[in-house]
Enzyme design. Sequence first.
Site, PDB file in Angstrom:
ATOM      1  N   CYS A  49       0.792  -1.169  -0.080  1.00 55.67           N
ATOM      2  CA  CYS A  49      -0.088  -0.001   0.032  1.00 55.67           C
ATOM      3  C   CYS A  49       0.965   1.394   0.012  1.00 55.67           C
ATOM      4  O   CYS A  49       1.536   1.563   0.894  1.00 55.67           O
ATOM      5  CB  CYS A  49      -0.890   0.122   1.120  1.00 55.67           C
ATOM      6  SG  CYS A  49      -1.831   1.380   1.465  1.00 55.67           S
ATOM      7  N   CYS A  76       0.252   3.400   3.132  1.00 59.01           N
ATOM      8  CA  CYS A  76       0.770   2.857   4.129  1.00 59.01           C
ATOM      9  C   CYS A  76       2.325   3.360   4.194  1.00 59.01           C
ATOM     10  O   CYS A  76       3.069   3.705   5.362  1.00 59.01           O
ATOM     11  CB  CYS A  76       0.749   1.554   4.345  1.00 59.01           C
ATOM     12  SG  CYS A  76      -1.016   0.855   4.540  1.00 59.01           S
TER      13      CYS A  76
END
Length: 495
Positions: free
Chosen positions: A64, A67
Amino acid sequence: METTSSGVIPAPFSAGYRSILQSIGGDGAVKSDYVVELNAADFDAVLEETPATYAIVEFFANWCPACRNYKPHYEKVAKLFNGADAVHPGIILMTRVDCAVQVNTNLCDKFSVGHYPMLLWGPHSKFVSGSWDPEKNTSEIRSINDARTADQLLNWINKQINSSYSLDDEKYEHEHLHANASDLGQIARAIYDVEEATFTAFDIILEHKMIKSENRASLIKFFQLLVVHHPSRRCRKGTAEILVDFDDFAAKKETAVVGEQGAFRNFKICGKDVPRGNWMFCRGSKNETRGFSCGLWVLLHSLSVRVDDGESHLAFTTICDFIRSFFICEECRQHFSEMCSSVSNPFKKSRDFILWLWNTHNKVNERLMKEEASAGTADPKFPKIIWPPSQLCPSCYLRKTIKNDRILNSKINWDYDEVYKFLIGYYGERLETLHKEESILPEDEDEELIVVVPIEAAALAIAIVSCLFGAVACYWRRRQKFLKHKYYLHSLKSI
C-alpha cells in the site's frame, strides 16, 4: 528522605518487555524502527506482557503506497513511547500488523480491517484474544480517525489521556522543571509513580522482614490511611485486602519458608499491573536519582491534601510513625523524626498539616542542596529546588531572594494562603488516575456488612471511613472464597 537521591535503583524493564523492543522472531538485534512489528503468532503474547497502559495497532499492507507514506509519521510518534530511549516509556505500546501476509489474515478479520492504514486504540489487555466491530460500541477499543500526520496523531493521543506531549520532547528534558515549569499537567502522570512507590515501600518492608510486634500498629494505621485517602483506587483496594487478613498475613510472613516468602512478595498491593519497573514523573537522569523517594514524597503530599480537619493530627502521627519504623535510610529517617518531634501542639486543621509537610519537604531539599553540591552527587537534570517555584505559583511569593538560580527558603516571604491553595490543587485535583473510577459494590448490593475496628477516640474520623472500606474488603473476600459468614478486623488494642 530525598526527592532526587533515594539510594534505591528503580527496577529495569522486565525481560519480557525488553523482548518487545527487539526484533520479533529475528536474531535479537534491536530494530531501527520504533514501532513493534507483530504477527498472528506473537500478537497476544506481546500485548499481554507489555507494561504500557495503552496500545495502538496499525493494520497495513506492505504493497500500500499510502501505508508507506504514513510510516514516517507513525514512527515519529512511536519514538516518544517505544524503545530503550523513549521519552515517555510505559504509557503506550505502538505496534503494526501487515495484513498482506497470509498468516495475519484471520487476525485482521477479527479486527474488521476494511482499509489501509487503519489504527485502533485501547487498553493493551483488550487486544489480547480480542476483536473489534465498528458497528458495536461495546468494546473499549476505538478507531483513530483524522490522524494522517504525526502532529494529528499525537494531538489525538493527548486528548485521550489528558497529556501535553510534543514531538519536540527530548529524553529527561521534558520533565526538567526549569525547562517546562509552567506545565501543570505533568503531575497527572505522577499517579503511576505513587502506585510504584506504594508497591516499593511494601516490597521493602517484606524484603527486610520489618513487620515486628512493636511496629505492627504503626503499619496498620498507615494502611488505614491509604485505604481511605490513597489517590489510586487500585491501591486502596489492595491495601483493604491486606487489612482484612493482616493477622494471618503477618503471622505467616514471620514463619514463612523461602518459597512462601516469595509468594508474599508477589502480592500486588496496587493491582497486577504494578510494579511497572519504571518511573515517569519521578524519573531521574540517572538510575540512582529520584525514583522511589520522589514517589514517596508525592504519596505523602497527596495524602495530606485529602484528610479532613478532624483527621489531620492522626494523619501526621501515622506518617511520622511509618517513616520512623519502615524507612530504611537511617540518616533520612532521623532527620524526618526530628522534624516530627519539633511539633509541640496537635494539628487542628488540615491546612496546618499540609503546610507543615510542605515546609518539611523544603527543609530537606535545602539541606540536600548543600550536601549534594559538596559531594557532587546532584542530578544535573533535576537539581534540588524550593517548592513550588515561581514559574508554577507566582502568587505564592510575596518576596524572594535567588542565589545561583536557587531559591533560598529562609529568604522567601511566602503567601501561605496561596501556597495552601496551590498544594490542594496540585496534589489533589491534578494528581488523578487516568483510569475511570468505578463503584466498588454493585448498585443493588444491600447486604449488611459489619466490620468492627475499635480505635482510640482521636482516630474516630478515619475509623468511620476505614470501616466502610474494610466492609468492602470483606465483601471481596467473601465473594472470592465463597464463605457465608462475616469477617471482622481485629482491634488495634489487641495487637
